[in-house]
Design an enzyme around this catalytic site. Structure first.
Site, short mmCIF file in Angstrom:
data_model
loop_
_atom_site.label_atom_id
_atom_site.label_comp_id
_atom_site.label_asym_id
_atom_site.label_seq_id
_atom_site.Cartn_x
_atom_site.Cartn_y
_atom_site.Cartn_z
N HIS A 33 0.84 -1.20 0.00
CA HIS A 33 0.00 0.00 0.00
C HIS A 33 0.88 1.25 0.00
CE1 HIS A 33 -3.89 1.98 0.91
NE2 HIS A 33 -3.23 2.77 1.75
N ASP A 35 0.75 5.32 0.20
CA ASP A 35 -0.06 6.48 0.58
C ASP A 35 0.55 7.77 0.03
OD1 ASP A 35 -2.20 5.46 2.33
OD2 ASP A 35 -0.52 4.75 3.56
N HIS A 66 -2.90 4.63 -2.99
CA HIS A 66 -4.00 5.37 -2.33
C HIS A 66 -3.70 6.85 -2.45
CE1 HIS A 66 -6.09 6.23 1.84
NE2 HIS A 66 -6.75 6.78 0.83
N MET A 137 -12.14 4.04 4.76
CA MET A 137 -11.17 4.54 5.74
C MET A 137 -11.70 4.31 7.15
SD MET A 137 -8.52 5.56 4.15
CE MET A 137 -7.68 6.16 5.61
N GLY A 144 -0.41 7.73 9.80
CA GLY A 144 -0.43 6.37 10.29
C GLY A 144 -0.53 6.38 11.81
N GLY A 145 -0.76 5.21 12.40
CA GLY A 145 -0.70 5.08 13.85
C GLY A 145 -1.91 5.57 14.63
N ASP A 171 -8.67 0.57 5.79
CA ASP A 171 -7.38 1.23 5.99
C ASP A 171 -7.42 2.13 7.22
OD1 ASP A 171 -4.96 2.56 5.71
OD2 ASP A 171 -5.48 3.56 3.83
C1 DX5 Z 1 -3.67 7.06 6.51
C2 DX5 Z 1 -3.18 6.08 5.49
C3 DX5 Z 1 -3.01 4.71 6.00
C4 DX5 Z 1 -1.97 4.56 7.10
C5 DX5 Z 1 -2.32 3.33 7.88
O1 DX5 Z 1 -4.01 8.24 5.87
O2 DX5 Z 1 -4.12 6.01 4.42
O3 DX5 Z 1 -2.72 3.81 4.93
O4 DX5 Z 1 -0.67 4.46 6.61
O5 DX5 Z 1 -1.45 3.25 8.96
P1 DX5 Z 1 -1.86 2.43 10.29
O6 DX5 Z 1 -2.09 1.03 9.90
O7 DX5 Z 1 -0.67 2.63 11.15
O8 DX5 Z 1 -3.11 3.08 10.85
ZN ZN Z 2 -3.82 4.44 2.91
#
Ligand code: DX5
Ligand code: ZN
Length: 212
Positions: A33, A35, A66, A137, A144-145, A171
Site C-alpha cells: 500500500h 499512501d 491510495h 477509511m 499512520g498510527g 485502511d
Molecule cells: C492514513 C493512510 C493509512 C496509514 C495506515 O491516511 O491512508 O494507509 O498508513 O497506517 P496504520 O495502519 O498505522 O493506521
Molecule cells: Zn492508505
C-alpha cells in the site's frame, strides 16, 4: 473469500526503504500500500513518483496506490507508469467521480474509490459499477498510527448489502486485535502500517493477521 494484507509503506523506515520493501516482498502480504498525500486534501505530505519507482524496483508485489490528493485525474497516467496496479481516489476529492474511475480503467489498471469516516456509502452507490475496489477509511486520512474506528465496519456490511461484488479494502488502525472482525465484516484487503512495521517480527505479524 479473498484475504489479502497490504502493508502501508508510510510506516516503513525510509532510510532503509529497499530493505523494508524486500522484507515485505518475502512476506505473505500480497499487496503493498502506497499512501500519496499532497498537503491539501490531507494535512500531511508523504511522497510521490520517485519513491514509488524505488519501491517498484525492489518488489514484484501488486502496488496498491491510495491517492489522498486533489485533482487526482491529472496524475493517474504517471502513477500507472511508475508501477501502480490499482489507483484509488477519494470520493471527497473529485467532482466527476465516474469520469476519474473511467480514466483509471482506461490506463489498464484497477480503479478504486475511497470514503473518509464521515462519508456515507450512499455517496458512492451510483459509481460502484465503475469501481473495482472500495477503500473504507477506518481513521481520518493523513497519518499512520491512529486508532481504528469501529463504525467503519458497519459501512463495509452496508456496502455488501448493496450487492457490490468488487473488492473491499479497509485502511487505518488495523492490527491482530481487529483483523478477524474486518475479514468477517466482508473486507478482502486489510491495510496495515504501524502494526506491521513496528512489530518485532513483521513477517510473523502478517501471518497472524491472515490466519485470524
Ligand atoms: C492514513 C493512510 C493509512 C496509514 C495506515 O491516511 O491512508 O494507509 O498508513 O497506517 P496504520 O495502519 O498505522 O493506521
Ligand atoms: Zn492508505
Amino acid at each position: 473469500m479473498r484475504r489479502i494484507i497490504s502493508p502501508s509503506m508510510l510506516s516503513a523506515d525510509f532510510g532503509n526503504l529497499a530493505r523494508d520493501t524486500q522484507m515485505i516482498d518475502r512476506s505473505a502480504a500480497e499487496w503493498i500500500h502506497i499512501d500519496v498525500m499532497d498537503g491539501v486534501f490531507v494535512p500531511n505530505i508523504s511522497f510521490g513518483f520517485p519513491v514509488l519507482k524505488a519501491i517498484r524496483a525492489a518488489s514484484s508485489k501488486f502496488l496498491d496506490v491510495h491517492l489522498m490528493i486533489v485533482e487526482p485525474e491529472r496524475y493517474v497516467a504517471r502513477f500507472v507508469e511508475a508501477g501502480a496496479g490499482l489507483v484509488t481516489v477519494h470520493a471527497e476529492a473529485v467532482a466527476d467521480l465516474r469520469g476519474v474511475l473511467e480514466i483509471i480503467r482506461s490506463q489498464g489498471v484497477m480503479s478504486g474509490v475511497s470514503i473518509k469516516p464521515a462519508t456515507p456509502v450512499s455517496a458512492i452507490v451510483d459509481v460502484l459499477d465503475a469501481a473495482d475496489l472500495v477503500l473504507v477509511m477506518s481513521v481520518e486520512p493523513g497519518f499512520g498510527g491512529q486508532s481504528f474506528m469501529p463504525h467503519s465496519l458497519d459501512k463495509v456490511r452496508e456496502l455488501r448489502t448493496t450487492g457490490y461484488s468488487g473488492i473491499i479494502e479497509i485502511d487505518g488502525g488495523i492490527s491482530t486485535a481487529n483483523a478477524a472482525l474486518a475479514f468477517d465484516a466482508g473486507c478482502d484487503v486489510l491495510v496495515a502500517g504501524n502494526a506491521v512495521f513496528r512489530a518485532d517480527d513483521p513477517e510473523a505479524e502478517i501471518r497472524r493477521m491472515l490466519n485470524v
